[in-house]
Motif scaffolding. Structure first.
Motif, PDB file in Angstrom:
ATOM      1  N   THR A  10       0.942  -1.256  -0.011  1.00 18.31           N
ATOM      2  CA  THR A  10       0.082  -0.060   0.042  1.00 18.31           C
ATOM      3  C   THR A  10       0.782   1.556  -0.119  1.00 18.31           C
ATOM      4  OG1 THR A  10      -0.096   0.049   2.395  1.00 18.31           O
ATOM      5  CG2 THR A  10      -1.939  -1.157   1.207  1.00 18.31           C
ATOM      6  N   ASP A  11       1.968   1.158   0.296  1.00 21.62           N
ATOM      7  CA  ASP A  11       3.065   2.445   0.394  1.00 21.62           C
ATOM      8  C   ASP A  11       4.245   2.247  -0.257  1.00 21.62           C
ATOM      9  OD1 ASP A  11       3.862   4.907   1.325  1.00 21.62           O
ATOM     10  OD2 ASP A  11       4.787   4.006   3.035  1.00 21.62           O
ATOM     11  N   ALA A  12       4.011   2.073  -1.814  1.00 19.20           N
ATOM     12  CA  ALA A  12       4.998   1.591  -2.702  1.00 19.20           C
ATOM     13  C   ALA A  12       5.737   2.968  -2.964  1.00 19.20           C
ATOM     14  CB  ALA A  12       4.684   0.700  -3.702  1.00 19.20           C
ATOM     15  N   ASP A  13       7.160   3.066  -3.360  1.00 21.96           N
ATOM     16  CA  ASP A  13       7.783   3.983  -4.005  1.00 21.96           C
ATOM     17  C   ASP A  13       7.727   3.888  -5.566  1.00 21.96           C
ATOM     18  OD1 ASP A  13       9.593   5.906  -4.967  1.00 21.96           O
ATOM     19  OD2 ASP A  13      11.293   5.232  -3.924  1.00 21.96           O
ATOM     20  N   PHE A  14       6.842   4.205  -6.112  1.00 19.94           N
ATOM     21  CA  PHE A  14       6.613   4.137  -7.573  1.00 19.94           C
ATOM     22  C   PHE A  14       7.644   4.307  -8.539  1.00 19.94           C
ATOM     23  CE2 PHE A  14       2.262   3.500  -5.912  1.00 19.94           C
ATOM     24  CZ  PHE A  14       1.875   2.343  -6.266  1.00 19.94           C
ATOM     25  N   PRO A  15       8.313   5.478  -8.467  1.00 16.42           N
ATOM     26  CA  PRO A  15       9.393   5.907  -9.256  1.00 16.42           C
ATOM     27  C   PRO A  15      10.439   4.979  -9.011  1.00 16.42           C
ATOM     28  CG  PRO A  15       8.398   7.844  -8.174  1.00 16.42           C
ATOM     29  CD  PRO A  15       7.879   6.589  -7.694  1.00 16.42           C
TER      30      PRO A  15
END
Length: 79
Positions: A10-15
């Motif tokens: 739920t708290d991913a670092d997408f870049p």
């Protein structure tokens, strides 16, 4: 039937995730719309048996696909 493991973050670092995936050679297929229809009996027999019968449809700009899935409890035998 293959055993399935699904992880949700739920708290991913997408870049950072996109950069790492690109490093593995992964390519984006673009955004798509996904719809899920879940089927059961009027008595909710599948739910009571911890079973899910789902029709998943996906639509991109240039194509669409559908997949019917049956999810059984991990210890359930394959019908």
């Amino acid at each position: 039937m293959a055993h399935e493991t699904e992880l949700k973050f739920t708290d991913a670092d997408f870049p950072s995730l996109r950069k790492r995936l690109a490093g593995f050679g992964a390519k984006s297929l673009g955004r798509h719309v996904e719809r899920n229809m879940v089927f059961d009996t009027p008595e909710r027999a599948l739910r009571q048996a911890h079973t899910l019968l789902r029709l998943r449809s996906q639509q991109w700009k240039d194509r669409q696909a559908a997949l019917l899935t049956l999810k059984l409890p991990p210890s359930a035998p394959v019908p």
